[in-house]
Motif scaffolding. Structure first.
Motif, PDB file in Angstrom:
ATOM      1  N   GLY A  19      -8.748  23.045  -1.510  1.00  0.00           N
ATOM      2  CA  GLY A  19      -9.635  22.912  -2.003  1.00  0.00           C
ATOM      3  C   GLY A  19     -11.023  23.430  -1.424  1.00  0.00           C
ATOM      4  O   GLY A  19     -10.862  24.084  -0.346  1.00  0.00           O
ATOM      5  N   ALA A  20     -12.045  22.998  -1.928  1.00  0.00           N
ATOM      6  CA  ALA A  20     -13.389  23.629  -1.229  1.00  0.00           C
ATOM      7  C   ALA A  20     -13.457  23.068   0.121  1.00  0.00           C
ATOM      8  O   ALA A  20     -13.142  21.916   0.297  1.00  0.00           O
ATOM      9  CB  ALA A  20     -14.448  23.347  -2.290  1.00  0.00           C
ATOM     10  N   ARG A  52     -12.396  21.318  -7.598  1.00  0.00           N
ATOM     11  CA  ARG A  52     -12.460  22.003  -6.449  1.00  0.00           C
ATOM     12  C   ARG A  52     -11.817  21.016  -5.401  1.00  0.00           C
ATOM     13  O   ARG A  52     -11.727  21.123  -4.268  1.00  0.00           O
ATOM     14  CB  ARG A  52     -13.689  22.275  -5.902  1.00  0.00           C
ATOM     15  N   THR A  85     -19.247  24.326   1.902  1.00  0.00           N
ATOM     16  CA  THR A  85     -19.341  24.954   0.553  1.00  0.00           C
ATOM     17  C   THR A  85     -19.966  23.619  -0.515  1.00  0.00           C
ATOM     18  O   THR A  85     -20.783  23.921  -1.312  1.00  0.00           O
ATOM     19  CB  THR A  85     -18.030  25.180  -0.087  1.00  0.00           C
ATOM     20  N   TRP A 137     -18.329  19.098 -11.164  1.00  0.00           N
ATOM     21  CA  TRP A 137     -18.239  20.303 -10.407  1.00  0.00           C
ATOM     22  C   TRP A 137     -17.089  20.192  -9.225  1.00  0.00           C
ATOM     23  O   TRP A 137     -16.390  20.981  -8.885  1.00  0.00           O
ATOM     24  CB  TRP A 137     -19.798  20.633  -9.554  1.00  0.00           C
ATOM     25  N   CYS A 138     -17.357  18.859  -8.679  1.00  0.00           N
ATOM     26  CA  CYS A 138     -16.190  18.578  -7.483  1.00  0.00           C
ATOM     27  C   CYS A 138     -14.833  18.384  -7.831  1.00  0.00           C
ATOM     28  O   CYS A 138     -14.012  18.720  -7.113  1.00  0.00           O
ATOM     29  CB  CYS A 138     -16.733  17.264  -6.947  1.00  0.00           C
TER      30      CYS A 138
END
Length: 289
Positions: A127-128, A181, A132, A177-178
Motif C-alpha cells: 500500500g501507500a 491504499r 505519501t 482515501w486511505c
C-alpha cells in the motif's frame, strides 16, 4: 455467548489478559468528564510535562495489581514506546507490552528489534507509504481545526484536533482515501489516527502468546481475554476467545457487537473497574468458586 452482568464465568486455564490503555484502562479528565472526575476516588498513573494526565480509580488500581500477580497481563496500546513508558501502571513492570498499535513489542523493558524488522518487511510494498499518506493528509487540513500533526514511530500518523471545529465530512472522506491504499483510520476523542492496515494489535499479541506458550508461562490451550474501546482494538477483540468493551468510545459509537464480546454497563473510569472485575471473574480460581 454474551454473558449477562451477573452470570458466572465458566472455569478456564490461566488466560492471557490483553488490554488497551487509554479510555479502556486509564482515563484523562476529559475522557471521564468533569462530573465523574470530581466524584471518583482517583489515582494518577501518568504525569506529562509536570502535570497529571491519566488516572485510574483506586479500586481499579487494586484490581489490576492483583490480576497481574495471577496471570500474564499485556498492555496493548497505540502509544509509542516513549508515550507508554510515561505510565506507572499497578502491577508493572509487565514482561511484555504491545505498543505502536502492534508495530513494536517491548519485552522486559527493551524494544524487540526482530519484531520491528518483521513489521518493516511486511510493510514493504503493502500500500501507500507513510510519506505519501502524510503529504495527502497535509493537503486536507488547516490550523482552524487541527492543533497538531504527529508522525509516530516512523510508522503511522495522527492529528490532534478541535473536535468542535472538525469538518463534518472529514473522517469519512479521509477514510475513503486511505482504505483502498491499505491504511486504517480511527478517531479516538481529539486524535485521528491513520496507520497501515497490515500493522495490527492482534498479530503482535499472537506473537506474545506464542512466546509465553513456548517458555511454559501459558499452556497451549490458554485463552486470550481482551478489552478495548477503539476501532484499532477491533481486530484484537475479534481474535480473542472472549472480550469486553466499554459502553463508550469509538466502538460503542459504531455499534460494534460480537457474540463473544461483552459490553460494560458503566462508562468512563467506572467501565475500567468493570472490565477488571470481569477479568478477575474469568480466572480459574474464581470460576471454580
Amino acid at each position: 455467548m454474551t454473558l449477562s452482568p451477573g452470570a458466572p464465568v465458566p472455569p478456564i486455564s490461566t488466560p492471557l489478559i490483553a488490554t488497551d490503555l487509554d479510555r479502556t484502562m486509564i482515563f484523562s479528565k476529559a475522557a471521564m468528564g468533569p462530573e465523574q472526575f470530581a466524584a471518583l476516588d482517583l489515582c494518577c498513573v501518568e504525569i506529562h510535562e509536570d502535570a497529571p494526565l491519566s488516572y485510574m480509580t483506586s479500586e481499579a488500581v487494586d484490581l489490576l495489581g492483583t490480576l497481574a500477580a495471577s496471570a500474564p497481563v499485556v498492555p496493548v496500546t497505540t502509544r509509542t514506546p516513549k508515550q507508554y513508558k510515561r505510565i506507572a501502571l499497578p502491577g508493572s513492570p509487565f514482561r511484555h507490552a504491545v505498543v505502536s498499535s502492534g508495530g513494536r513489542i517491548i519485552t522486559d523493558g527493551t524494544d524487540d528489534k526482530a519484531w520491528r524488522r518483521h513489521i518493516d518487511t511486511q510493510l514493504s510494498g503493502a500500500g501507500a507509504d507513510l510519506d505519501t499518506v502524510v503529504a495527502e493528509l497535509r493537503s486536507r487540513i488547516d490550523q482552524s481545526w487541527v492543533k497538531k500533526l504527529r508522525i509516530a514511530d516512523d510508522l503511522f500518523c495522527y492529528l490532534v484536533v478541535r473536535t468542535e471545529r472538525q469538518p463534518a465530512g472529514f473522517l469519512a472522506d479521509w477514510t475513503g482515501w486511505c482504505a483502498p491504499r491499505g491504511w486504517t483510520v480511527s478517531q479516538q476523542g481529539r486524535k485521528i489516527y491513520a496507520q497501515p492496515a497490515t500493522v495490527t494489535k492482534s498479530a503482535a499479541l499472537a506473537e506474545v502468546r506464542n512466546r509465553l506458550i513456548d517458555d511454559g508461562t501459558l499452556t497451549a490451550g490458554a485463552p486470550v481475554l481482551a478489552a478495548g474501546d477503539g476501532l484499532l482494538d477491533a481486530d484484537m477483540l475479534e481474535a480473542a476467545d472472549r472480550g469486553i468493551r466499554p459502553a463508550h468510545g469509538e466502538l460503542h459509537e459504531l455499534g460494534f457487537a460480537r457474540e463473544h464480546v461483552r459490553v460494560t454497563e458503566s462508562s468512563g473510569a467506572l467501565a475500567g473497574e468493570e472490565i477488571l472485575a470481569w477479568f478477575h471473574a474469568a480466572m480459574p480460581a474464581a470460576g471454580a468458586a
